[in-house]
Design a protein around this motif. Structure first.
Motif, short mmCIF file in Angstrom:
data_model
loop_
_atom_site.label_atom_id
_atom_site.label_comp_id
_atom_site.label_asym_id
_atom_site.label_seq_id
_atom_site.Cartn_x
_atom_site.Cartn_y
_atom_site.Cartn_z
N HIS A 5 0.74 -1.19 0.10
CA HIS A 5 -0.07 0.01 0.01
C HIS A 5 0.87 1.36 -0.11
O HIS A 5 0.45 2.29 -0.64
CB HIS A 5 -0.97 -0.06 1.21
CG HIS A 5 -1.91 1.24 1.38
ND1 HIS A 5 -2.94 1.29 1.04
CD2 HIS A 5 -1.82 2.12 2.23
CE1 HIS A 5 -3.62 2.26 1.11
NE2 HIS A 5 -2.90 2.88 1.86
N HIS A 42 1.31 4.58 -2.66
CA HIS A 42 0.91 5.83 -2.38
C HIS A 42 2.04 6.69 -3.37
O HIS A 42 1.87 7.53 -3.75
CB HIS A 42 1.08 6.25 -0.97
CG HIS A 42 -0.53 6.25 -0.42
ND1 HIS A 42 -1.38 6.94 -0.58
CD2 HIS A 42 -0.67 5.43 0.83
CE1 HIS A 42 -2.55 6.62 0.06
NE2 HIS A 42 -2.11 5.85 0.98
N GLY A 83 -2.97 8.27 7.30
CA GLY A 83 -3.73 8.20 8.29
C GLY A 83 -2.80 7.23 9.35
O GLY A 83 -2.78 7.13 10.66
N GLY A 93 -1.80 12.05 9.69
CA GLY A 93 -3.19 11.95 9.44
C GLY A 93 -3.95 11.75 10.91
O GLY A 93 -5.17 12.23 11.02
N ASP A 114 -6.70 13.91 12.85
CA ASP A 114 -8.10 13.27 13.18
C ASP A 114 -8.38 13.51 14.73
O ASP A 114 -9.17 13.63 15.08
CB ASP A 114 -7.95 11.75 12.58
CG ASP A 114 -8.20 11.67 11.05
OD1 ASP A 114 -8.36 12.81 10.54
OD2 ASP A 114 -7.64 10.56 10.73
N ASP A 135 -8.86 21.34 7.28
CA ASP A 135 -8.15 22.13 6.26
C ASP A 135 -8.93 23.19 5.88
O ASP A 135 -8.79 24.28 5.53
CB ASP A 135 -8.25 20.98 5.08
CG ASP A 135 -7.35 21.68 3.80
OD1 ASP A 135 -6.81 22.77 3.92
OD2 ASP A 135 -7.05 20.90 2.84
N GLY A 186 -2.72 10.54 2.14
CA GLY A 186 -4.23 11.25 2.47
C GLY A 186 -3.92 12.59 2.86
O GLY A 186 -4.49 13.48 2.37
N ASN A 233 -3.78 17.95 1.87
CA ASN A 233 -4.01 19.42 2.68
C ASN A 233 -3.33 20.74 1.96
O ASN A 233 -2.21 20.56 1.38
CB ASN A 233 -3.18 19.25 4.11
CG ASN A 233 -3.49 20.36 4.91
OD1 ASN A 233 -2.54 21.22 4.81
ND2 ASN A 233 -4.44 20.45 5.79
N ASP A 269 -6.85 7.11 -0.20
CA ASP A 269 -6.75 5.79 -0.68
C ASP A 269 -7.47 5.65 -1.97
O ASP A 269 -8.67 6.02 -1.90
CB ASP A 269 -7.15 4.82 0.49
CG ASP A 269 -6.17 4.56 1.72
OD1 ASP A 269 -4.98 5.14 1.48
OD2 ASP A 269 -6.53 4.07 2.65
O1 KG4 Z 1 -3.99 7.69 2.77
P1 KG4 Z 1 -5.20 7.75 3.60
O2 KG4 Z 1 -6.54 7.93 2.69
O3 KG4 Z 1 -5.44 6.40 4.24
C1 KG4 Z 1 -4.43 5.50 4.89
O4 KG4 Z 1 -3.64 5.20 4.17
O5 KG4 Z 1 -4.30 5.97 6.13
O6 KG4 Z 1 -5.12 8.82 4.50
C2 KG4 Z 1 -6.08 9.11 5.27
C3 KG4 Z 1 -5.80 10.36 6.03
C4 KG4 Z 1 -6.78 10.65 7.34
O7 KG4 Z 1 -6.15 10.80 8.55
C5 KG4 Z 1 -7.24 12.11 6.81
O8 KG4 Z 1 -7.69 12.91 7.83
C6 KG4 Z 1 -6.28 12.80 6.08
O9 KG4 Z 1 -5.58 11.44 5.45
N1 KG4 Z 1 -6.51 13.55 5.35
C7 KG4 Z 1 -6.36 14.95 5.48
C8 KG4 Z 1 -6.75 15.74 4.31
N2 KG4 Z 1 -7.59 14.83 3.57
C9 KG4 Z 1 -7.34 13.53 4.31
N3 KG4 Z 1 -5.61 15.38 6.40
C10 KG4 Z 1 -5.55 17.11 6.20
N4 KG4 Z 1 -5.96 17.78 5.23
C11 KG4 Z 1 -6.53 17.16 4.21
N5 KG4 Z 1 -7.24 17.78 3.22
#
Ligand code: KG4
Ligand code: ZN
Length: 342
Positions: free
Chosen positions: A115, A119, A145, A171, A175, A192, A279, A283, A311
């Motif tokens: 995974h 990314h 995250g 992340g 959260d 954000d 993720g 931002n 993701d």
């Molecule tokens: O990569 P992802 O979709 O899943 C994992 O592999 O963990 O990341 C999800 C994370 C979450 O913690 C979410 O709050 C964060 O990415 N995230 C953001 C934004 N969009 C998603 N954090 C800050 N600003 C954003 N715009």
């Protein structure tokens, strides 16, 4: 392998709370479908048991939609790819079992994708427009995250982690700060948005002191929590009254910590191309700050399209495409791994 036979791969991503499927043909994405799971919103985080159940419900319709969008049938496929880890075991098992059965039924190769590599390789996704891609070696700040890493990418499938978090991921920091303020999960995108209306200098939170190649977010979270607890004692509506400023200030602190470490690593590894992914790379403050950093240090900056930050299965598909070309296939004994390094 004959050059004239197209490589068409169905990729499945189910490592956390998004059920996703994509189709890639000769390195070009033909379909990219993501079904997110609203069920976790009210719990302030992903509930693993609920995530597995939702994947089970979503996976067949999501794969069908991807094949339809790509305008192909399963008989056109050259291989089936799936996320083997890292992630939630119950969630990974759903994608892995589905992919194994389909590959067995169609008698085509199975590709197990990491995974986190996905990314990073999202930077090589080709869709409609022509786009520039990073040159090797490049340095990538991977912020999701579950992970916060500095990775040197030497080739498509040759990567080295040169820095990582000692505790929470970036992340998670977003959260958890959101949860403290009473925001639903995932709070990152909400923070954000609200931060755009707030003053980033309104409140100051201490930055962690850790080694150059390490990140730490638990101290930021605790100082945010203690500060709010103290304020709420004198004014119950403190959070509501100051929500935009709180969002801007905590976002500023998290991004500042990421940028300080990224800057040090860029200087140390002396690469010309730098990138962000995961993720948190969605931002807007991080994106603009990294663009400025690139200008200042005279580096080429690569930031994924929004849809490829969080993701998705397109990133698994592009990684699988490179693995297919390297003949990196798995057999039916392959097992998902909750913890898996790059
Ligand atoms: O990569 P992802 O979709 O899943 C994992 O592999 O963990 O990341 C999800 C994370 C979450 O913690 C979410 O709050 C964060 O990415 N995230 C953001 C934004 N969009 C998603 N954090 C800050 N600003 C954003 N715009
Ligand atoms: Zn992810």
């Amino acid at each position: 392998m004959q050059n004239d036979v197209p490589i068409t791969i169905l990729a499945i991503e189910s490592s956390c709370d998004d059920t996703a499927a994509a189709v890639i043909k000769d390195g070009k994405i033909l379909a990219n479908i993501v079904a997110d799971q609203k069920v976790h919103e009210k719990y302030g985080g992903v509930v693993p048991e609920l995530a597995s159940r939702a994947h089970q419900q979503n996976i067949v319709p999501v794969v069908q939609a991807a094949l339809e969008q790509a305008g192909i049938t399963k008989n056109d496929l050259s291989a089936i790819a799936f996320t083997v880890g890292p992630g939630l075991m119950g969630s990974l098992l759903v994608g892995a079992s589905f992919a194994k059965s389909l590959a067995l039924g169609l008698n085509i190769p199975l590709i197990a994708v990491n995974h986190m590599q996905g990314h990073i390789l999202a930077h090589f996704i080709k869709d409609e427009e022509e786009q520039k891609v990073p040159s090797f070696p490049f340095l990538c700040l991977t912020v999701s995250g579950g992970h916060t890493q500095l990775v040197v990418i030497k080739d498509y499938l040759e990567m080295e982690v040169v820095g990582s978090t000692l505790d929470d991921a970036a992340g998670e920091a977003f959260d958890k700060a959101g949860k403290i303020m009473g925001l639903p999960y995932p709070a990152g995108p909400i923070i954000d948005k609200k931060a755009k209306e707030g003053n980033a200098n309104a409140f100051q939170f201490t930055l962690p002191r850790v080694a150059d190649n390490a990140f730490s977010f638990s101290g930021i979270k605790s100082s945010f929590l203690y500060f709010l607890q103290a304020q709420v004692k004198t004014d119950q509506d403190f959070v509501q009254k100051n929500l935009n400023d709180l969002c801007a200030s905590i976002q500023y602190t998290i991004v500042k910590h990421l940028l300080d470490k990224f800057r040090k690593a860029i200087e140390k590894y002396d690469v010309q191309d730098i990138a962000i992914c995961g993720g948190v790379s969605a931002n807007t403050h991080l994106r603009s700050s990294v663009a400025e950093l690139g200008k200042e240090l005279d580096k080429n900056v690569f930031v994924p399209k929004f849809e490829y930050c969080t993701d998705n299965a397109a990133m698994i598909a592009i990684t699988a495409h490179f693995q297919y070309k390297a003949q990196d296939f798995s057999d039916q004994s392959v097992r998902p791994q909750a913890r898996l390094s790059i």
